[in-house]
Write an enzyme that holds these catalytic residues in place. Structure first.
Site, short mmCIF file in Angstrom:
data_model
loop_
_atom_site.label_atom_id
_atom_site.label_comp_id
_atom_site.label_asym_id
_atom_site.label_seq_id
_atom_site.Cartn_x
_atom_site.Cartn_y
_atom_site.Cartn_z
N GLN A 168 0.73 -1.13 0.15
CA GLN A 168 -0.02 -0.06 0.01
C GLN A 168 0.79 1.27 -0.03
OE1 GLN A 168 -3.22 -0.49 2.98
NE2 GLN A 168 -4.04 -2.11 1.89
N VAL A 208 -4.54 2.64 10.97
CA VAL A 208 -5.38 2.23 12.01
C VAL A 208 -5.08 0.75 12.33
CG1 VAL A 208 -7.79 1.79 13.09
CG2 VAL A 208 -7.19 4.00 11.51
N GLY A 209 -4.92 -0.06 11.20
CA GLY A 209 -4.64 -1.55 11.49
C GLY A 209 -3.47 -1.78 12.12
N ASP A 214 -6.27 6.03 22.18
CA ASP A 214 -5.46 6.12 23.25
C ASP A 214 -5.48 7.39 23.97
OD1 ASP A 214 -4.32 3.49 22.91
OD2 ASP A 214 -3.51 4.65 21.17
N HIS A 245 1.24 2.32 20.15
CA HIS A 245 -0.08 1.76 20.41
C HIS A 245 -0.18 0.45 20.81
CE1 HIS A 245 -4.51 1.27 19.98
NE2 HIS A 245 -4.33 0.18 19.09
#
Ligand code: NAX
Length: 327
Positions: free
Chosen positions: A112, A129-130, A159, A187
């Site tokens: 990507q 996000v993944g 978070d 994260h």
């Protein structure tokens, strides 16, 4: 109305996208005057389900939806994109090692990144996000040499929002009166939600909280909130993650007010003793359409140890994807 904005959402048939797409289509990122061209990317086996989501978006008869395209081809999905939410990732399956997950997802974000490099618009803004979100953003950025590093971010706003909400509850304060929260690092469970600089209506709040509450209650509660949601709801965070992704992109495009800041994970320049290149949570303001890291905050020994521990995890992920030949 202004020119339409092209927004690509990957993992379009998934749970987070099911919240995110409707918010985008309602104008929550770009405002009530900017139409959106939605691009929905998912893998071939999920394209039919993504078509179903597109049908529901159509059924909302939203005035800002210029067009919806559904594809399993990343090159087509990112062509001309002004914004990309990279939500789709492979979930960790039974018996899967962490390295299996890193290599499966690493390949997705490598490809990507290449597609974004080849075809996205010059003002492309990426929110990964993944999971593992920080390292996936790192990989995508490494495969997009023509895109400025600051255009690749990972989502730690959820978070951040969890930290704000927990603190507001503890203080009995409205969230709107609080400012100066940051979540440093990864994260993951090693993240460091930090309220050392937090003010309520301009007044510092930390002194009244106590180190014990911070270390034993607040930090673990925020860091493990994702697991808590799974345990209670029976399914992982979806609407809250979508809301945070919208918050991040909206602030990036429209700016943060005055001197206030938020948390963004982006490729570090080495600020606050973090390691250059690694995608880490940092305190950021958005001005003129760019994230600027807030400089000059004092870091004490407690903070130093927490930041270093989470950055060490990011370095080990970076080294692992390098060893897998993904960067
Ligand atoms: P779902 O499993 O519901 O949806 C994922 C979707 O991605 C599926 O439709 C799947 O077919 C698709 N997908 C897989 N590989 C793809 C590829 N190569 N290209 C395009 N699409 C692909 O997961 P969902 O609950 O939506 O979560 C998505 C990701 O967000 C997960 O990796 C999850 O761990 C991560 N999260 C990140 C958060 C954050 O704060 N950064 C919080 C929420 C969430 O845990």
């Amino acid at each position: 109305s202004t020119a339409p904005v092209t927004v690509t959402v990957t993992g379009a048939a998934g749970k987070i996208a099911y919240s995110l797409l409707f918010r985008l289509a309602s104008g929550l990122v770009y405002g009530p005057d900017t139409p959106v061209r939605l691009r929905l990317l998912d893998i071939p086996s999920a394209v039919t389900a993504a078509e179903g989501v597109a049908m529901e978006i159509e059924d909302c008869a939203l005035p800002l939806v210029d067009s919806i395209e559904i594809t399993d081809d990343a090159t087509a999905a990112f062509d001309g994109a002004n914004a990309a939410f990279l939500v789709g990732a492979m979930p960790r399956g039974k018996g899967m090692e962490r390295s299996d997950l890193l290599s499966a997802n690493g390949a997705i974000f490598r490809d990507q990144g290449r597609s974004i490099n080849a075809g996205a618009a010059d003002d492309i803004r990426v929110v990964v996000v993944g999971n593992p979100a920080n390292t996936n953003a790192y990989i995508a950025h490494r495969h997009a040499p023509d895109v400025p590093a600051g255009r690749f971010t990972a989502l730690m706003r959820l978070d951040h929002n969890r930290a704000l909400s927990q603190l507001a509850t503890r203080l009995g304060a409205p969230v709107a009166e609080l400012d100066g929260v940051v979540v440093w690092g990864n994260h993951s469970a090693t993240q460091f939600p930090d309220v050392s600089y937090t003010t309520r209506a301009g007044e510092p709040v930390t002194a009244g909280l106590g180190r014990d509450w911070l270390a034993d209650t607040f930090i673990p509660r925020v860091a493990n909130r994702g697991s808590e949601i799974i345990a209670v709801r029976g399914s992982s965070s979806a609407a809250s993650a979508a809301g945070a992704a919208v918050d991040q992109m909206r602030d990036w495009v429209h700016g943060t007010p005055g001197e206030s800041w938020t948390t963004v994970a982006l490729p570090s320049d080495g600020q606050y003793g973090t390691v250059p290149g690694v995608v880490t949570g940092l305190p950021c303001r958005s001005h003129g359409g760019e994230w600027e890291v807030v400089e000059g905050l004092e870091i004490d020994d407690f903070q130093r140890a927490r930041i270093d521990a989470s950055v060490a995890e990011l370095i080990s992920e970076r080294d692992a994807v390098h060893a897998l030949g993904l960067t």
